[in-house]
Design a protein around this motif. Structure first.
Motif, mmCIF file in Angstrom:
data_model
loop_
_atom_site.group_PDB
_atom_site.id
_atom_site.type_symbol
_atom_site.label_atom_id
_atom_site.label_comp_id
_atom_site.label_asym_id
_atom_site.label_seq_id
_atom_site.Cartn_x
_atom_site.Cartn_y
_atom_site.Cartn_z
ATOM 1 N N ALA A 1 6.937 -94.879 16.918
ATOM 2 C CA ALA A 1 7.845 -93.911 17.533
ATOM 3 C C ALA A 1 8.784 -94.591 18.522
ATOM 4 N N ILE A 2 8.265 -95.546 19.295
ATOM 5 C CA ILE A 2 9.103 -96.267 20.259
ATOM 6 C C ILE A 2 10.235 -96.986 19.538
ATOM 7 N N PHE A 3 9.894 -97.728 18.499
ATOM 8 C CA PHE A 3 10.929 -98.491 17.794
ATOM 9 C C PHE A 3 11.839 -97.584 16.972
ATOM 10 N N GLN A 4 11.319 -96.442 16.592
ATOM 11 C CA GLN A 4 12.166 -95.453 15.925
ATOM 12 C C GLN A 4 13.224 -94.952 16.906
ATOM 13 N N LEU A 5 12.827 -94.662 18.130
ATOM 14 C CA LEU A 5 13.763 -94.185 19.149
ATOM 15 C C LEU A 5 14.734 -95.285 19.578
ATOM 16 N N LEU A 6 14.283 -96.526 19.521
ATOM 17 C CA LEU A 6 15.158 -97.647 19.877
ATOM 18 C C LEU A 6 16.027 -98.082 18.696
ATOM 19 N N ASN A 7 15.853 -97.397 17.563
ATOM 20 C CA ASN A 7 16.640 -97.690 16.363
ATOM 21 C C ASN A 7 16.496 -99.168 15.972
ATOM 22 N N GLN A 8 15.258 -99.597 15.866
ATOM 23 C CA GLN A 8 14.938 -100.986 15.577
ATOM 24 C C GLN A 8 15.499 -101.442 14.235
ATOM 25 N N ALA A 9 16.216 -102.546 14.253
ATOM 26 C CA ALA A 9 16.756 -103.114 13.021
ATOM 27 C C ALA A 9 15.617 -103.540 12.101
ATOM 28 N N GLY A 10 15.776 -103.267 10.823
ATOM 29 C CA GLY A 10 14.781 -103.665 9.834
ATOM 30 C C GLY A 10 13.658 -102.684 9.625
ATOM 31 N N LEU A 11 13.594 -101.666 10.470
ATOM 32 C CA LEU A 11 12.485 -100.715 10.369
ATOM 33 C C LEU A 11 12.533 -99.928 9.068
ATOM 34 N N SER A 12 13.730 -99.599 8.614
ATOM 35 C CA SER A 12 13.853 -98.797 7.393
ATOM 36 C C SER A 12 13.314 -99.527 6.174
ATOM 37 N N GLY A 13 13.272 -100.863 6.247
ATOM 38 C CA GLY A 13 12.729 -101.619 5.124
ATOM 39 C C GLY A 13 11.217 -101.588 5.053
ATOM 40 N N VAL B 1 -2.386 -98.108 28.931
ATOM 41 C CA VAL B 1 -0.997 -98.466 28.652
ATOM 42 C C VAL B 1 -0.471 -97.692 27.442
ATOM 43 N N VAL B 2 -1.323 -97.421 26.476
ATOM 44 C CA VAL B 2 -0.909 -96.624 25.315
ATOM 45 C C VAL B 2 -0.614 -95.188 25.749
ATOM 46 N N GLY B 3 -1.377 -94.697 26.730
ATOM 47 C CA GLY B 3 -1.094 -93.365 27.278
ATOM 48 C C GLY B 3 0.266 -93.309 27.934
ATOM 49 N N VAL B 4 0.647 -94.371 28.634
ATOM 50 C CA VAL B 4 1.966 -94.438 29.265
ATOM 51 C C VAL B 4 3.059 -94.489 28.208
ATOM 52 N N LEU B 5 2.846 -95.282 27.169
ATOM 53 C CA LEU B 5 3.825 -95.380 26.080
ATOM 54 C C LEU B 5 4.036 -94.017 25.418
ATOM 55 N N ARG B 6 2.932 -93.294 25.236
ATOM 56 C CA ARG B 6 3.039 -91.960 24.625
ATOM 57 C C ARG B 6 3.867 -91.034 25.497
ATOM 58 N N LYS B 7 3.648 -91.086 26.813
ATOM 59 C CA LYS B 7 4.419 -90.233 27.725
ATOM 60 C C LYS B 7 5.906 -90.559 27.649
ATOM 61 N N TRP B 8 6.219 -91.842 27.557
ATOM 62 C CA TRP B 8 7.626 -92.247 27.455
ATOM 63 C C TRP B 8 8.259 -91.630 26.212
ATOM 64 N N VAL B 9 7.541 -91.725 25.097
ATOM 65 C CA VAL B 9 8.059 -91.176 23.834
ATOM 66 C C VAL B 9 8.282 -89.672 23.956
#
Length: 213
Positions: A101-113, A192-200
């Protein structure tokens, strides 16, 4: 020259009223942040019945929550914990979904592959997906793709910067991806995963508020 007693008293009253107003406003703002963070932990959406004139306030509040998560992630202990997440060979599904989800929101290059359209299922080849994702978790502050820096820069930019159909679709897909991921599942993996989830969730909530405008 001595101050006039009446003028001094009036000034003191004005100062007291001003201090009270500032204190009330601060208390109200802090309460709003606590309420919204509680909703995020429970996996609830933005509050119902939000008036048009409140949208900007709620957007600011969700942005403040994302900024808070960045401050937490920037702590040395959290950065070390994030390194431990990166070293997972077979992470729990909740971890994969949150990082995706984080990299989806950051529009990570190469993710669609690696994954076409994120839905509630990440696909059968979870190992290939995680191998790609963990490579994107850059923890060196001197690198331009330093993850926490990218997440931090995303906050003032207000993801998405535009409401193009592609951006909207990306956010909606990420919303579906995160729908079953609970705060308890994230915290079970690590703090830390809980914090990442909150950010998302805060980013997704800000997007939802933006769509109401």
């Amino acid at each position: 020259m001595l101050d006039h007693p009446v003028a001094t008293t009036a000034a003191q009253k004005i100062a007291t009223v001003a201090e009270t107003a500032i204190g009330n406003a601060s208390e109200s703002w802090n309460k709003l942040l606590q309420d919204l963070e509680g909703r995020i932990e429970r996996g609830e959406g933005i509050p119902d019945g939000m008036r048009p004139d409140e949208l900007h306030k709620y957007k600011r509040a969700y942005r403040a929550i994302t900024a808070k998560q960045i401050r937490l992630l920037s702590k040395t202990s959290m950065e070390k914990a994030l390194g431990e997440v990166k070293r997972y060979n077979k992470p729990p599904l909740a971890v994969v979904k949150i990082v995706l989800a984080i990299f989806q929101l950051l529009n990570q290059a190469g993710l669609s592959g690696v994954i076409k359209v994120p839905t509630k299922e990440v696909g059968s080849d979870q190992a290939t997906l995680w191998k790609f994702l963990r490579k994107q978790i850059e923890l060196s502050k001197v690198r331009p793709n330093y993850l926490i820096g990218r997440m931090s820069n995303a906050v003032p930019a207000g993801i998405p910067a535009d409401m193009s159909s592609a951006n909207v679709a990306r956010f909606e897909a990420t919303n579906k991806l995160m729908d079953p991921v609970t705060h308890e599942q994230a915290m079970k993996a690590s703090a830390v995963v809980g914090v990442l989830r909150k950010w998302v969730y805060a980013m997704l909530s800000e997007h939802t508020v933006e769509m109401r405008k």
